[in-house]
Scaffold this motif. Structure first.
Motif, PDB file in Angstrom:
ATOM      1  N   ALA A 250       0.813  -1.221   0.000  1.00  0.00           N
ATOM      2  CA  ALA A 250       0.000   0.000   0.000  1.00  0.00           C
ATOM      3  C   ALA A 250       0.843   1.267   0.000  1.00  0.00           C
ATOM      4  O   ALA A 250       1.838   1.373   0.718  1.00  0.00           O
ATOM      5  N   GLN A 251       0.400   2.234  -0.802  1.00  0.00           N
ATOM      6  CA  GLN A 251       1.079   3.529  -0.811  1.00  0.00           C
ATOM      7  C   GLN A 251       0.778   4.326   0.455  1.00  0.00           C
ATOM      8  O   GLN A 251       1.562   5.180   0.851  1.00  0.00           O
ATOM      9  N   HIS A 252      -0.366   4.020   1.085  1.00  0.00           N
ATOM     10  CA  HIS A 252      -0.750   4.708   2.321  1.00  0.00           C
ATOM     11  C   HIS A 252      -1.281   3.679   3.302  1.00  0.00           C
ATOM     12  O   HIS A 252      -2.078   2.818   2.934  1.00  0.00           O
ATOM     13  N   VAL A 253      -0.838   3.792   4.554  1.00  0.00           N
ATOM     14  CA  VAL A 253      -1.273   2.879   5.613  1.00  0.00           C
ATOM     15  C   VAL A 253      -1.810   3.706   6.764  1.00  0.00           C
ATOM     16  O   VAL A 253      -1.106   4.569   7.302  1.00  0.00           O
ATOM     17  N   ASP A 254      -3.069   3.455   7.132  1.00  0.00           N
ATOM     18  CA  ASP A 254      -3.710   4.117   8.262  1.00  0.00           C
ATOM     19  C   ASP A 254      -3.591   3.193   9.462  1.00  0.00           C
ATOM     20  O   ASP A 254      -4.154   2.102   9.476  1.00  0.00           O
ATOM     21  N   ASN A 255      -2.849   3.645  10.461  1.00  0.00           N
ATOM     22  CA  ASN A 255      -2.650   2.845  11.662  1.00  0.00           C
ATOM     23  C   ASN A 255      -3.768   3.020  12.679  1.00  0.00           C
ATOM     24  O   ASN A 255      -3.681   2.504  13.782  1.00  0.00           O
ATOM     25  N   GLY A 256      -4.817   3.775  12.294  1.00  0.00           N
ATOM     26  CA  GLY A 256      -5.947   3.972  13.194  1.00  0.00           C
ATOM     27  C   GLY A 256      -5.635   4.897  14.350  1.00  0.00           C
ATOM     28  O   GLY A 256      -6.272   4.834  15.388  1.00  0.00           O
ATOM     29  N   GLN A 257      -4.676   5.775  14.146  1.00  0.00           N
ATOM     30  CA  GLN A 257      -4.285   6.691  15.216  1.00  0.00           C
ATOM     31  C   GLN A 257      -4.521   8.128  14.768  1.00  0.00           C
ATOM     32  O   GLN A 257      -3.584   8.888  14.553  1.00  0.00           O
ATOM     33  N   GLY A 258      -5.781   8.454  14.610  1.00  0.00           N
ATOM     34  CA  GLY A 258      -6.130   9.834  14.288  1.00  0.00           C
ATOM     35  C   GLY A 258      -5.805  10.279  12.890  1.00  0.00           C
ATOM     36  O   GLY A 258      -5.442  11.422  12.676  1.00  0.00           O
ATOM     37  N   GLY A 259      -5.906   9.369  11.920  1.00  0.00           N
ATOM     38  CA  GLY A 259      -5.697   9.742  10.530  1.00  0.00           C
ATOM     39  C   GLY A 259      -4.238   9.830  10.119  1.00  0.00           C
ATOM     40  O   GLY A 259      -3.934  10.213   9.006  1.00  0.00           O
ATOM     41  N   ASP A 260      -3.319   9.496  11.016  1.00  0.00           N
ATOM     42  CA  ASP A 260      -1.897   9.510  10.695  1.00  0.00           C
ATOM     43  C   ASP A 260      -1.587   8.347   9.757  1.00  0.00           C
ATOM     44  O   ASP A 260      -1.889   7.200  10.055  1.00  0.00           O
ATOM     45  N   THR A 261      -1.010   8.640   8.590  1.00  0.00           N
ATOM     46  CA  THR A 261      -0.698   7.579   7.631  1.00  0.00           C
ATOM     47  C   THR A 261       0.787   7.551   7.328  1.00  0.00           C
ATOM     48  O   THR A 261       1.495   8.537   7.505  1.00  0.00           O
ATOM     49  N   GLN A 262       1.228   6.402   6.857  1.00  0.00           N
ATOM     50  CA  GLN A 262       2.595   6.211   6.386  1.00  0.00           C
ATOM     51  C   GLN A 262       2.483   5.373   5.124  1.00  0.00           C
ATOM     52  O   GLN A 262       1.389   5.019   4.707  1.00  0.00           O
ATOM     53  N   SER A 263       3.598   5.024   4.519  1.00  0.00           N
ATOM     54  CA  SER A 263       3.526   4.148   3.347  1.00  0.00           C
ATOM     55  C   SER A 263       4.010   2.762   3.736  1.00  0.00           C
ATOM     56  O   SER A 263       4.765   2.599   4.693  1.00  0.00           O
ATOM     57  N   GLY A 264       3.543   1.761   2.978  1.00  0.00           N
ATOM     58  CA  GLY A 264       4.020   0.407   3.180  1.00  0.00           C
ATOM     59  C   GLY A 264       5.482   0.319   2.767  1.00  0.00           C
ATOM     60  O   GLY A 264       6.010   1.217   2.099  1.00  0.00           O
ATOM     61  N   ALA A 265       6.150  -0.746   3.134  1.00  0.00           N
ATOM     62  CA  ALA A 265       7.577  -0.905   2.849  1.00  0.00           C
ATOM     63  C   ALA A 265       7.884  -0.870   1.355  1.00  0.00           C
ATOM     64  O   ALA A 265       8.944  -0.435   0.941  1.00  0.00           O
ATOM     65  N   LEU A 266       6.928  -1.321   0.534  1.00  0.00           N
ATOM     66  CA  LEU A 266       7.145  -1.337  -0.915  1.00  0.00           C
ATOM     67  C   LEU A 266       6.387  -0.214  -1.620  1.00  0.00           C
ATOM     68  O   LEU A 266       6.844   0.292  -2.636  1.00  0.00           O
ATOM     69  N   ALA A 267       5.225   0.162  -1.113  1.00  0.00           N
ATOM     70  CA  ALA A 267       4.463   1.338  -1.558  1.00  0.00           C
ATOM     71  C   ALA A 267       4.238   1.399  -3.065  1.00  0.00           C
ATOM     72  O   ALA A 267       4.459   2.425  -3.699  1.00  0.00           O
ATOM     73  N   THR A 268       3.758   0.306  -3.654  1.00  0.00           N
ATOM     74  CA  THR A 268       3.545   0.260  -5.100  1.00  0.00           C
ATOM     75  C   THR A 268       2.069   0.189  -5.486  1.00  0.00           C
ATOM     76  O   THR A 268       1.750   0.294  -6.671  1.00  0.00           O
ATOM     77  N   PHE A 269       1.183  -0.008  -4.526  1.00  0.00           N
ATOM     78  CA  PHE A 269      -0.251  -0.181  -4.813  1.00  0.00           C
ATOM     79  C   PHE A 269      -0.989   1.099  -4.413  1.00  0.00           C
ATOM     80  O   PHE A 269      -0.960   1.497  -3.245  1.00  0.00           O
ATOM     81  N   PRO A 270      -1.680   1.773  -5.380  1.00  0.00           N
ATOM     82  CA  PRO A 270      -2.292   3.072  -5.118  1.00  0.00           C
ATOM     83  C   PRO A 270      -3.593   2.981  -4.310  1.00  0.00           C
ATOM     84  O   PRO A 270      -4.702   3.056  -4.837  1.00  0.00           O
ATOM     85  N   ALA A 271      -3.412   2.806  -3.003  1.00  0.00           N
ATOM     86  CA  ALA A 271      -4.561   2.681  -2.114  1.00  0.00           C
ATOM     87  C   ALA A 271      -4.137   3.027  -0.700  1.00  0.00           C
ATOM     88  O   ALA A 271      -2.950   3.094  -0.391  1.00  0.00           O
ATOM     89  N   CYS A 272      -5.135   3.225   0.152  1.00  0.00           N
ATOM     90  CA  CYS A 272      -4.895   3.409   1.574  1.00  0.00           C
ATOM     91  C   CYS A 272      -5.486   2.198   2.295  1.00  0.00           C
ATOM     92  O   CYS A 272      -6.666   1.878   2.116  1.00  0.00           O
ATOM     93  N   VAL A 273      -4.660   1.521   3.069  1.00  0.00           N
ATOM     94  CA  VAL A 273      -5.097   0.342   3.811  1.00  0.00           C
ATOM     95  C   VAL A 273      -5.225   0.703   5.289  1.00  0.00           C
ATOM     96  O   VAL A 273      -4.416   1.467   5.818  1.00  0.00           O
ATOM     97  N   ARG A 274      -6.263   0.195   5.909  1.00  0.00           N
ATOM     98  CA  ARG A 274      -6.451   0.393   7.350  1.00  0.00           C
ATOM     99  C   ARG A 274      -6.010  -0.875   8.074  1.00  0.00           C
ATOM    100  O   ARG A 274      -6.618  -1.932   7.901  1.00  0.00           O
ATOM    101  N   ARG A 275      -4.960  -0.777   8.871  1.00  0.00           N
ATOM    102  CA  ARG A 275      -4.424  -1.920   9.616  1.00  0.00           C
ATOM    103  C   ARG A 275      -5.416  -2.375  10.684  1.00  0.00           C
ATOM    104  O   ARG A 275      -6.110  -1.568  11.274  1.00  0.00           O
ATOM    105  N   ASN A 276      -5.438  -3.690  10.933  1.00  0.00           N
ATOM    106  CA  ASN A 276      -6.274  -4.278  11.984  1.00  0.00           C
ATOM    107  C   ASN A 276      -7.693  -3.699  11.978  1.00  0.00           C
ATOM    108  O   ASN A 276      -8.272  -3.427  13.027  1.00  0.00           O
ATOM    109  N   ALA A 277      -8.237  -3.526  10.794  1.00  0.00           N
ATOM    110  CA  ALA A 277      -9.530  -2.861  10.641  1.00  0.00           C
ATOM    111  C   ALA A 277     -10.678  -3.625  11.305  1.00  0.00           C
ATOM    112  O   ALA A 277     -11.671  -3.030  11.702  1.00  0.00           O
ATOM    113  N   TYR A 278     -10.541  -4.938  11.415  1.00  0.00           N
ATOM    114  CA  TYR A 278     -11.590  -5.750  12.038  1.00  0.00           C
ATOM    115  C   TYR A 278     -11.297  -6.029  13.506  1.00  0.00           C
ATOM    116  O   TYR A 278     -11.937  -6.866  14.124  1.00  0.00           O
ATOM    117  N   GLY A 279     -10.307  -5.355  14.062  1.00  0.00           N
ATOM    118  CA  GLY A 279      -9.990  -5.527  15.466  1.00  0.00           C
ATOM    119  C   GLY A 279      -8.872  -6.528  15.692  1.00  0.00           C
ATOM    120  O   GLY A 279      -8.193  -6.955  14.772  1.00  0.00           O
TER     121      GLY A 279
END
Length: 189
Positions: free
Chosen positions: A86-115
């Motif tokens: 993922a190019q953007h990773v939402d860690n669920g901490q107030g909208g703070d995002t970073q990029s994945g280690a490879l950052a080649t897929f144009p999307a934002c992923v929400r980590r542990n989204a299902y708990g």
């Protein structure tokens, strides 16, 4: 054709089993020297994305694999693998995002989204016009994707599988179920 599976941590052995069932030649990638081996496809397994990211960087594999992906190598990321791409990773901490280690897929992923682990579940739903079993383990989902991304599956309204050019991502773990439909789809890419 040969498929490489990132074997730093996580469910790499399960992916290897599914691929071998389909008659594929499989190699494991454990360090930068392995990235120089001849392979035609790449699988990034589920597991701990933070650990995998750290090891990719420490072992000098991130730049080498990113280059192969950007040059068109078919790549499949499951769960943590989706986070790595993922190019953007939402860690669920107030909208703070970073990029994945490879950052080649144009999307934002929400980590542990299902708990947490207790939020893990199994269902059967549609993936690319096929009904497939889906096992979600501390799963992420795609919060947003660019218009050029093809959404292949939604569960409860959340994007859990998508494709962009040579890259396939799933929030679920097809490698832990006996159904090989998702791996077959990837091998046809």
């Amino acid at each position: 054709m040969t498929t490489a599976v990132l074997a730093l941590q996580g469910a790499f052995a399960e992916h290897e089993s599914r691929l071998k069932e389909l008659g594929e030649t499989v190699i494991e990638l454990r360090d930068s020297d392995d990235c120089a081996l001849a392979f035609d496809r790449l699988i990034l397994p589920g597991g701990e994305s933070t650990v995998q990211s750290k090891l990719l960087k420490e072992r000098g594999m991130d730049t080498l694999l990113r280059r192969k992906i950007e040059e068109g190598m078919p790549t499949f990321g499951t769960c943590a693998g989706m986070i790595l791409l993922a190019q953007h990773v939402d860690n669920g901490q107030g909208g703070d995002t970073q990029s994945g280690a490879l950052a080649t897929f144009p999307a934002c992923v929400r980590r542990n989204a299902y708990g947490r682990q207790l939020g893990s579940f199994h269902t059967v739903d549609t993936f690319a016009d096929m009904q497939v079993p889906m096992t979600f383990i501390r799963a992420p989902y795609l919060d947003s994707v660019e218009d050029s991304v093809s959404v292949l599956s939604r569960v409860d309204g959340n994007i859990v599988a998508a494709r962009w050019k040579n890259q396939l991502v799933t929030a679920f773990h097809p490698e832990v179920d006996s159904d090989t439909s998702v791996h077959e789809y990837f091998l046809r890419m």
